[in-house]
Design a protein around this motif. Structure first.
Motif, PDB file in Angstrom:
ATOM      1  N   HIS A  64      -9.617  29.409   5.719  1.00  0.00           N
ATOM      2  CA  HIS A  64     -10.609  28.906   4.769  1.00  0.00           C
ATOM      3  C   HIS A  64     -11.364  30.097   4.192  1.00  0.00           C
ATOM      4  O   HIS A  64     -12.037  30.828   4.925  1.00  0.00           O
ATOM      5  CB  HIS A  64     -11.573  27.969   5.503  1.00  0.00           C
ATOM      6  CG  HIS A  64     -12.534  27.280   4.602  1.00  0.00           C
ATOM      7  ND1 HIS A  64     -13.891  27.206   4.875  1.00  0.00           N
ATOM      8  CD2 HIS A  64     -12.356  26.614   3.440  1.00  0.00           C
ATOM      9  CE1 HIS A  64     -14.493  26.514   3.930  1.00  0.00           C
ATOM     10  NE2 HIS A  64     -13.598  26.154   3.040  1.00  0.00           N
ATOM     11  N   LEU A  65     -11.293  30.291   2.889  1.00  0.00           N
ATOM     12  CA  LEU A  65     -11.855  31.480   2.251  1.00  0.00           C
ATOM     13  C   LEU A  65     -13.141  31.165   1.488  1.00  0.00           C
ATOM     14  O   LEU A  65     -13.302  31.523   0.320  1.00  0.00           O
ATOM     15  CB  LEU A  65     -10.817  32.102   1.312  1.00  0.00           C
ATOM     16  CG  LEU A  65      -9.525  32.567   1.999  1.00  0.00           C
ATOM     17  CD1 LEU A  65      -8.545  33.118   0.977  1.00  0.00           C
ATOM     18  CD2 LEU A  65      -9.828  33.596   3.079  1.00  0.00           C
ATOM     19  N   GLY A  66     -14.038  30.482   2.163  1.00  0.00           N
ATOM     20  CA  GLY A  66     -15.321  30.147   1.543  1.00  0.00           C
ATOM     21  C   GLY A  66     -16.225  29.489   2.545  1.00  0.00           C
ATOM     22  O   GLY A  66     -16.017  29.581   3.753  1.00  0.00           O
ATOM     23  N   ASN A  67     -17.246  28.815   2.034  1.00  0.00           N
ATOM     24  CA  ASN A  67     -18.173  28.079   2.880  1.00  0.00           C
ATOM     25  C   ASN A  67     -18.342  26.686   2.295  1.00  0.00           C
ATOM     26  O   ASN A  67     -18.593  26.534   1.098  1.00  0.00           O
ATOM     27  CB  ASN A  67     -19.516  28.789   2.950  1.00  0.00           C
ATOM     28  CG  ASN A  67     -20.486  28.158   3.924  1.00  0.00           C
ATOM     29  OD1 ASN A  67     -21.679  28.100   3.688  1.00  0.00           O
ATOM     30  ND2 ASN A  67     -19.994  27.684   5.051  1.00  0.00           N
ATOM     31  N   ASP A  68     -18.178  25.659   3.136  1.00  0.00           N
ATOM     32  CA  ASP A  68     -18.347  24.280   2.693  1.00  0.00           C
ATOM     33  C   ASP A  68     -19.806  23.867   2.851  1.00  0.00           C
ATOM     34  O   ASP A  68     -20.371  23.952   3.951  1.00  0.00           O
ATOM     35  CB  ASP A  68     -17.451  23.342   3.498  1.00  0.00           C
ATOM     36  CG  ASP A  68     -15.993  23.474   3.118  1.00  0.00           C
ATOM     37  OD1 ASP A  68     -15.701  24.063   2.053  1.00  0.00           O
ATOM     38  OD2 ASP A  68     -15.130  22.998   3.881  1.00  0.00           O
ATOM     39  N   ILE A  69     -20.390  23.403   1.753  1.00  0.00           N
ATOM     40  CA  ILE A  69     -21.778  22.958   1.748  1.00  0.00           C
ATOM     41  C   ILE A  69     -21.779  21.446   1.574  1.00  0.00           C
ATOM     42  O   ILE A  69     -21.343  20.932   0.542  1.00  0.00           O
ATOM     43  CB  ILE A  69     -22.560  23.629   0.604  1.00  0.00           C
ATOM     44  CG1 ILE A  69     -22.447  25.152   0.702  1.00  0.00           C
ATOM     45  CG2 ILE A  69     -24.009  23.190   0.624  1.00  0.00           C
ATOM     46  CD1 ILE A  69     -23.085  25.880  -0.462  1.00  0.00           C
ATOM     47  N   LEU A  70     -22.244  20.731   2.589  1.00  0.00           N
ATOM     48  CA  LEU A  70     -22.210  19.282   2.580  1.00  0.00           C
ATOM     49  C   LEU A  70     -23.457  18.709   1.914  1.00  0.00           C
ATOM     50  O   LEU A  70     -24.568  19.218   2.105  1.00  0.00           O
ATOM     51  CB  LEU A  70     -22.101  18.742   4.007  1.00  0.00           C
ATOM     52  CG  LEU A  70     -20.742  18.847   4.700  1.00  0.00           C
ATOM     53  CD1 LEU A  70     -20.350  20.301   4.948  1.00  0.00           C
ATOM     54  CD2 LEU A  70     -20.760  18.096   6.032  1.00  0.00           C
ATOM     55  N   GLY A  71     -23.264  17.649   1.138  1.00  0.00           N
ATOM     56  CA  GLY A  71     -24.391  17.018   0.462  1.00  0.00           C
ATOM     57  C   GLY A  71     -23.987  15.678  -0.112  1.00  0.00           C
ATOM     58  O   GLY A  71     -22.939  15.123   0.234  1.00  0.00           O
ATOM     59  N   ALA A  72     -24.796  15.160  -1.014  1.00  0.00           N
ATOM     60  CA  ALA A  72     -24.572  13.833  -1.589  1.00  0.00           C
ATOM     61  C   ALA A  72     -23.744  13.926  -2.864  1.00  0.00           C
ATOM     62  O   ALA A  72     -23.808  14.913  -3.610  1.00  0.00           O
ATOM     63  CB  ALA A  72     -25.909  13.160  -1.885  1.00  0.00           C
ATOM     64  N   LEU A  73     -22.987  12.886  -3.115  1.00  0.00           N
ATOM     65  CA  LEU A  73     -22.174  12.809  -4.324  1.00  0.00           C
ATOM     66  C   LEU A  73     -23.063  12.956  -5.562  1.00  0.00           C
ATOM     67  O   LEU A  73     -24.097  12.307  -5.684  1.00  0.00           O
ATOM     68  CB  LEU A  73     -21.458  11.467  -4.379  1.00  0.00           C
ATOM     69  CG  LEU A  73     -20.528  11.229  -5.572  1.00  0.00           C
ATOM     70  CD1 LEU A  73     -19.333  12.164  -5.517  1.00  0.00           C
ATOM     71  CD2 LEU A  73     -20.069   9.775  -5.602  1.00  0.00           C
ATOM     72  N   GLY A  74     -22.664  13.845  -6.475  1.00  0.00           N
ATOM     73  CA  GLY A  74     -23.406  14.044  -7.710  1.00  0.00           C
ATOM     74  C   GLY A  74     -24.508  15.071  -7.641  1.00  0.00           C
ATOM     75  O   GLY A  74     -25.187  15.313  -8.645  1.00  0.00           O
ATOM     76  N   THR A  75     -24.713  15.695  -6.480  1.00  0.00           N
ATOM     77  CA  THR A  75     -25.726  16.744  -6.369  1.00  0.00           C
ATOM     78  C   THR A  75     -25.473  17.831  -7.408  1.00  0.00           C
ATOM     79  O   THR A  75     -24.344  18.334  -7.509  1.00  0.00           O
ATOM     80  CB  THR A  75     -25.696  17.370  -4.961  1.00  0.00           C
ATOM     81  OG1 THR A  75     -26.082  16.380  -3.996  1.00  0.00           O
ATOM     82  CG2 THR A  75     -26.637  18.558  -4.858  1.00  0.00           C
ATOM     83  N   PRO A  76     -26.473  18.221  -8.191  1.00  0.00           N
ATOM     84  CA  PRO A  76     -26.262  19.272  -9.195  1.00  0.00           C
ATOM     85  C   PRO A  76     -25.918  20.612  -8.543  1.00  0.00           C
ATOM     86  O   PRO A  76     -26.588  21.050  -7.599  1.00  0.00           O
ATOM     87  CB  PRO A  76     -27.603  19.343  -9.927  1.00  0.00           C
ATOM     88  CG  PRO A  76     -28.262  18.034  -9.658  1.00  0.00           C
ATOM     89  CD  PRO A  76     -27.832  17.646  -8.281  1.00  0.00           C
ATOM     90  N   ILE A  77     -24.878  21.239  -9.066  1.00  0.00           N
ATOM     91  CA  ILE A  77     -24.442  22.550  -8.600  1.00  0.00           C
ATOM     92  C   ILE A  77     -24.869  23.580  -9.640  1.00  0.00           C
ATOM     93  O   ILE A  77     -24.635  23.404 -10.834  1.00  0.00           O
ATOM     94  CB  ILE A  77     -22.912  22.595  -8.413  1.00  0.00           C
ATOM     95  CG1 ILE A  77     -22.459  21.490  -7.447  1.00  0.00           C
ATOM     96  CG2 ILE A  77     -22.462  23.964  -7.946  1.00  0.00           C
ATOM     97  CD1 ILE A  77     -23.107  21.540  -6.084  1.00  0.00           C
ATOM     98  N   CYS A  78     -25.475  24.660  -9.176  1.00  0.00           N
ATOM     99  CA  CYS A  78     -25.993  25.692 -10.077  1.00  0.00           C
ATOM    100  C   CYS A  78     -25.212  26.988  -9.941  1.00  0.00           C
ATOM    101  O   CYS A  78     -24.709  27.313  -8.865  1.00  0.00           O
ATOM    102  CB  CYS A  78     -27.469  25.964  -9.771  1.00  0.00           C
ATOM    103  SG  CYS A  78     -28.544  24.525  -9.967  1.00  0.00           S
ATOM    104  N   ALA A  79     -25.138  27.737 -11.029  1.00  0.00           N
ATOM    105  CA  ALA A  79     -24.518  29.061 -10.987  1.00  0.00           C
ATOM    106  C   ALA A  79     -25.393  29.976 -10.144  1.00  0.00           C
ATOM    107  O   ALA A  79     -26.601  30.077 -10.372  1.00  0.00           O
ATOM    108  CB  ALA A  79     -24.379  29.615 -12.394  1.00  0.00           C
ATOM    109  N   VAL A  80     -24.797  30.612  -9.158  1.00  0.00           N
ATOM    110  CA  VAL A  80     -25.548  31.525  -8.296  1.00  0.00           C
ATOM    111  C   VAL A  80     -26.002  32.743  -9.085  1.00  0.00           C
ATOM    112  O   VAL A  80     -27.140  33.197  -8.962  1.00  0.00           O
ATOM    113  CB  VAL A  80     -24.682  31.949  -7.091  1.00  0.00           C
ATOM    114  CG1 VAL A  80     -25.286  33.139  -6.362  1.00  0.00           C
ATOM    115  CG2 VAL A  80     -24.519  30.772  -6.137  1.00  0.00           C
ATOM    116  N   GLU A  81     -25.118  33.253  -9.901  1.00  0.00           N
ATOM    117  CA  GLU A  81     -25.399  34.444 -10.703  1.00  0.00           C
ATOM    118  C   GLU A  81     -24.928  34.190 -12.130  1.00  0.00           C
ATOM    119  O   GLU A  81     -24.025  33.391 -12.366  1.00  0.00           O
ATOM    120  CB  GLU A  81     -24.651  35.640 -10.113  1.00  0.00           C
ATOM    121  CG  GLU A  81     -24.886  36.952 -10.820  1.00  0.00           C
ATOM    122  CD  GLU A  81     -24.053  38.107 -10.268  1.00  0.00           C
ATOM    123  OE1 GLU A  81     -23.996  39.158 -10.936  1.00  0.00           O
ATOM    124  OE2 GLU A  81     -23.463  37.943  -9.184  1.00  0.00           O
TER     125      GLU A  81
END
Length: 326
Positions: free
Chosen positions: A166-183
């Motif tokens: 697995h080449l990342g990190n899984d972040i658990l949350g609710a369906l439809g949670t807004p995802i933002c650009a880190v940079e």
């Protein structure tokens, strides 16, 4: 210690004489260490000897061979950097390996800290003002006000399609949670991937970092208007959490748990972008560092678009007058 250095050299973690760019990075810095270096950097700004948090981390890692770096090591490194001897000329491992770690960590962390400005409106006068600041200018991939959780899972086994880490990190949350650009950066990939489902790939402005956001929401995975070639800002809503992927057919929910797969690839040469030896690092400590720096966003009831509540300007990338024109 000699055995550790030999192992590092064999794994390609330090530069080979024949290599003209870095071929591997073993990123093993904890969130407390990152936070300590950042605090030392910020506290030094405006003084006679401003420090750079990446220099601090690179020197601490050079002493330790890249592993086991502690908060005390960052404090010691900051003190050494205040001296008259350039880090490349320090005795022993520090002088020998500082340049390597400076380049490696610069690629991993180069866009996270710097100068920025937030525009706020005075509640009494109603006048808007740009307020410049220095510090974390990157944001958590999860918007402010939304619950999420994660755990260290980099390198865990995955079996869909073929056995792989697995080449990342899984972040658990609710369906439809807004995802933002880190940079801030440019959208390089958008669309369906059989492993990642609906996903987004964003390249940083210095082209060293490729951010990967996967398993986005079915039917409406992306922020309105998002397109390949578009430049996005740090903290801007780019998509919504879902569970798509693990299917050759598009728009299928084949992931059991709603989550964001967040990955970070380092690119020192364009030949590393699409190959069997890509450099992906463990982003768990980076997400921990950014956890308290979330972008405040809201959906405009009239347009339906997600907008940040406080306009933002990356002063290292653009002047305030450009941001004000948007």
């Amino acid at each position: 210690m000699k055995k550790v250095l030999i192992a590092i050299l064999l794994l390609g973690l330090l530069p080979h004489a024949s290599a003209d760019y870095i071929h591997w990075v073993d990123f093993r810095l904890s969130a407390p260490v990152l936070r300590s270096a950042l605090e030392l950097d910020m506290a030094s700004q405006g003084g006679e000897q401003p420090l750079d948090w990446i220099d601090i981390l690179a020197l601490a890692a050079a002493w330790r061979g890249g592993t086991g770096v502690t908060v005390a090591d960052t404090q010691r490194a900051a003190q050494a950097l205040r001296g008259d001897t350039p880090p490349e000329r320090l005795p022993g491992m520090a002088g020998r390996y500082f340049s390597y770690y400076r380049e490696a960590y610069g690629a991993a962390l180069g866009g996270l800290v710097g100068h920025f400005a937030i525009r706020r409106t005075d509640p009494q006068t109603g006048e808007a003002e740009w307020i410049p600041a220095y510090g974390l200018k990157a944001f958590s991939p999860i918007a402010a006000g939304y619950f999420w959780s994660h755990y260290p899972d980099f390198g865990a086994q995955r079996s869909y399609g073929y056995a792989r880490p697995h080449l990342g990190n899984d972040i658990l949350g609710a369906l439809g949670t807004p995802i933002c650009a880190v940079e801030g950066g440019t959208v390089e990939a958008l669309g369906w991937n059989r492993y990642g489902g609906w996903r987004i790939g964003i390249r940083s402005d210095d082209r060293k970092r490729y951010y990967y956001y996967a398993h986005l929401r079915k039917d409406t995975p992306y922020a309105e208007g998002l397109a390949v070639g578009q430049r996005v800002q740090a903290g801007e809503v780019i998509g919504f959490m879902g569970r798509t992927g693990y299917s050759a057919q598009e728009n299928v929910n084949n992931i059991e748990t709603v989550h964001l797969h967040f990955g970070l690839q380092l690119i020192f040469d364009e030949s590393q972008k699409e190959c069997d030896s890509e450099i992906w690092i463990d982003v768990y400590p980076i997400i921990e560092l950014l956890a308290s720096h979330c972008s405040s966003v809201a959906r405009d009831p009239q347009t339906g678009r997600w907008e940040r509540l406080y306009p933002y300007c990356d002063l290292d990338a653009e002047p305030i007058r450009s941001a004000a024109a948007r």
